[in-house]
Design a protein around this motif. Sequence first.
Motif, mmCIF file in Angstrom:
data_model
loop_
_atom_site.group_PDB
_atom_site.id
_atom_site.type_symbol
_atom_site.label_atom_id
_atom_site.label_comp_id
_atom_site.label_asym_id
_atom_site.label_seq_id
_atom_site.Cartn_x
_atom_site.Cartn_y
_atom_site.Cartn_z
ATOM 1 N N PHE A 152 36.218 40.992 87.360
ATOM 2 C CA PHE A 152 37.297 40.155 86.741
ATOM 3 C C PHE A 152 37.833 41.190 85.725
ATOM 4 N N TYR A 153 37.535 42.466 85.601
ATOM 5 C CA TYR A 153 38.164 43.579 84.411
ATOM 6 C C TYR A 153 39.075 44.090 85.568
ATOM 7 N N ASP A 154 38.747 44.211 86.876
ATOM 8 C CA ASP A 154 39.464 45.077 87.423
ATOM 9 C C ASP A 154 41.285 45.144 87.258
ATOM 10 N N TYR A 155 41.566 44.057 87.223
ATOM 11 C CA TYR A 155 43.048 43.977 86.878
ATOM 12 C C TYR A 155 43.468 44.036 85.589
ATOM 13 N N THR A 156 42.831 44.322 84.747
ATOM 14 C CA THR A 156 43.342 44.610 83.221
ATOM 15 C C THR A 156 43.167 46.245 83.081
ATOM 16 N N PRO A 157 43.915 46.605 82.178
ATOM 17 C CA PRO A 157 43.912 48.078 81.694
ATOM 18 C C PRO A 157 42.808 48.085 81.018
ATOM 19 N N ILE A 158 42.239 49.353 81.036
ATOM 20 C CA ILE A 158 40.901 50.065 80.711
ATOM 21 C C ILE A 158 40.980 51.124 79.701
ATOM 22 N N ILE A 159 40.352 51.233 78.650
ATOM 23 C CA ILE A 159 40.386 52.361 77.647
ATOM 24 C C ILE A 159 39.863 53.463 78.513
ATOM 25 N N ARG A 160 39.770 54.710 78.245
ATOM 26 C CA ARG A 160 39.211 55.957 78.951
ATOM 27 C C ARG A 160 38.249 56.587 77.969
ATOM 28 N N ASP A 161 38.957 56.890 76.838
ATOM 29 C CA ASP A 161 38.063 57.684 75.871
ATOM 30 C C ASP A 161 37.052 56.837 75.082
ATOM 31 N N PRO A 162 35.737 56.911 75.020
ATOM 32 C CA PRO A 162 35.130 56.153 74.478
ATOM 33 C C PRO A 162 35.370 56.287 72.875
ATOM 34 N N LYS A 163 35.872 57.155 72.369
ATOM 35 C CA LYS A 163 36.357 57.138 70.758
ATOM 36 C C LYS A 163 37.281 56.118 70.606
ATOM 37 N N ASN A 164 38.176 55.762 71.615
ATOM 38 C CA ASN A 164 39.090 54.444 71.475
ATOM 39 C C ASN A 164 38.616 53.396 71.650
ATOM 40 N N ILE A 165 37.398 53.025 71.966
ATOM 41 C CA ILE A 165 36.910 51.870 71.955
ATOM 42 C C ILE A 165 37.060 51.030 70.631
ATOM 43 N N GLY A 166 37.331 50.011 70.665
ATOM 44 C CA GLY A 166 37.542 49.066 69.317
ATOM 45 C C GLY A 166 39.159 49.222 68.807
ATOM 46 N N LYS A 167 39.900 49.987 69.516
ATOM 47 C CA LYS A 167 41.237 50.188 68.953
ATOM 48 C C LYS A 167 42.178 49.293 70.116
#
Length: 806
Positions: free
Chosen positions: A133-148
């Motif tokens: 279900f997340y395949d179509y959504t944009p995904i953050i790459r760098d873990p340090k940007n998780i939560g932003k």
Amino acid sequence: MSELLQAVLDSEEKSDLRSFLSELRQQEKKYLLRNDILNVYSEYCSKSQRPEEFYTSSELGKLIYCTQEIIQEDSNFCFIIRSKIASQEVYWLTSDLSIEPMTVQDLLDLRDRLVNKYHPNEGDLLELDFGPFYDYTPIIRDPKNIGKGVQFLNRYLSSKIFQDSKQLLDSLLNFLRLHHYNGVQLLLNDRIQSQQQLSEQVKKAISFVNTRPEDEPYEQFRFQLQSMGFEPGWGNTAGRVRETLNILDELIDSADPQTLEAFISRVPMIFRIVLVSAHGWFGQEGVLGRPDTGGQVVYVLDQAKSLEKQLQEDVLLAGLEKLNVEPKVIILTRLIPNSDGTLCNQRLEKVHGTENAWILRVPLREFNPNMTQNWISRFEFWPYLESFAIDSERELRAEFHGTPDLIVGNYTDGNLIAFLLARRLKVTQCNVAHALEKSKYLFSNLYWQELEEKYHFSLQFTADLIAMNAANFVVSSTYQEIVGTPDSVGQYESYKCFTMPELYHVTNGIELFSPKFNVVPPGVNENNYFPYTRTKDRVESDRQRLAETLFTLEDPAQIFGKLDDPNKRPLFSMARLDHIKNLTGLAECYGQSKELQEHCNLILVAGKLRVEESGDNEERDEIIKLYQIIEQYNLHGKIRWLGVRLTKTDSGEIYRVIADHQGIFVQPALFEAFGLTILESMVSGLPTFATQFGGPLEIIQDKVNGFLINPTNLDETATKIVEFITKCEQNPNYWNEISERGIDRVYSTYTWKIHTSKLLSLARIYGFWNFTSKENREDLLRYLEALFYLIYKPRAQQLLEQHKHR
Ligand code: UDP
Ligand code: LCN
């Protein structure tokens, strides 16, 4: 192959790995968690007389540092290695050191085998996988940007406007036409029908407002704007309207993330908000310190006040005042008929200090009045959520004379209700976890069947999975709430992959790199909690009364203990008496340290003094344990235990009175999701020592504006506090330095103003994102609904049957 494992095998440490595995085979435990692994490794290092550097800098040391779990089966091992935040690799190591990668499915089967719950002959177990279900959504790459998430989304959306401007600008146009308030159209009218027209009319309107004086009220040129296609909502003065139109013009012309955020943040689309905090005692007085009622209630109440204020400011700036736009915030909770002297039996209660924020209490349907007339533990609340959501929908529609624009859920129950409501009302859903129980209770999923009677985790974890995946966006108080730290797994991360033996396997429970995650920490109520030095805002009679209560008053009904020397420096803590809060650990630490006892008195504000007054198992156990510790270490004359329920104003003043006495605040929890008391004590000017496990690690910068402690290491904790006290005795200014830096930390980073403006900006951007990508979510929501009806609901029904006979 894992680089860490390969490095060990390629080095001279291969034999060390072999010996370490043999050490592991000697262990009684077959399932070792990180702490156990480090202990075995440290034993191995000292037994084999390795030099100190070997412990951390050897290849084996690096591997061990990143190994979260080791599971032994026969003489082989499964290593779960987390060399990077938010990603894990799993390997199978045989005794001859051959290594095979393991799939998630293999790992979950292995865990099931470990507890004798693996039945290959009965066919496969249900596997939950949200990944597709997340395949179509944009995904953050760098873990340090998780939560932003929102920054990421702004970048993504603005680049789409840039690349494929036609489609996104069409969406934007349709989005701008959507908004109205009580039937009055806002922003755009029918005169603007196309993107082309929008662009032309914006330019025309800018030229028009350029001719008007900056501060001319909107009402005076309203009709001219209307004839160009613009309805109210662009600003309250010519200056503000021009600014907003200019931002839109820039966005149409050359979109960039800042412009998109600046524009969407101004769209008047949120006027009515529901905050769901369903369980427990939700009230404004006399509820804190009870089981299940702590920081969440404080958080939601302060958030409601601050949201109302922010919405009012936004309405004013948008020029909507004359339309009688009245922002409204409703806190939705359950009504408790037997309300033990609180107002929890009152249907509607105004939130103090607001114009239009309310607590709306909806009763549970009367399945069994013995249950539904009374407080129900959060662990037992599950059967009532669906009918509560249905009844609440009706009440909310009546209260708002329409539907809300945003629903924020709190804790598992509130988040599930928010999901049900948002689905029915077609509204943006935001989740706030406060505490995810899965990571709080060790092995809570693996042994869920044994724990079911007491905790009903099968319902709770299923509800968590549904709500966190359904939410349009998730607000977390810290980064580590999502993905932990380099050496510990985050709370949301713990839902990524786990087994509920014989119920289901979760192979991908949540996408941690999704932009739905946003770190937005809470603030502290600045009317109640402020620096002790602000004497003009303090009430002298309260100060005196509370000083007496804390140090000398004799009132056995509410206070235990008489101090031999009330002038000693107070070591203070305040928390609910549950196991995780670990006030008993603090008492034990104090009991074991003669030096601490010499320098300080221990003063605790905690729950109740008597077992018979408590209806909660954990609270009763902790009361008994605290008395035992007092006897065991003979703490009479050195400890005061206040079993009082303080009013909000008193709870603020109490920190300040402790600060008047150059005291210290200690928060010794075994785990703390965030920890509002830490903000309260710091802003009051108290040097604060708080647990390093959980949120406090991000609030406090160790030795700069407070101190972090390991509450499981009593000796080390006592030493750290004694060191501080000694330093203060040598340099009387040291206490002030830490005190001032604590105050600065809160004012610079943890205010409700910062929180709510960010939250509202998120709600608007995710509202827009939801609008542009809505069709993509329907498949996910259908899957979640299926889980709700096929797994959650039948189990809730079973629990309800049990409740009917209580
Ligand atoms: N609190 C209180 N009286 C008590 C215990 C706690 O007023 O006897 C308040 C405390 O001031 C804080 C909140 O309850 O505002 C506890 O929030 P925190 O986030 O520290 O912990 P929680 O109880 O939510 O786990
Ligand atoms: C629940 C907790 O356990 C605390 O750590 C938080 O501070 C509180 O909720 C508010 O989010």
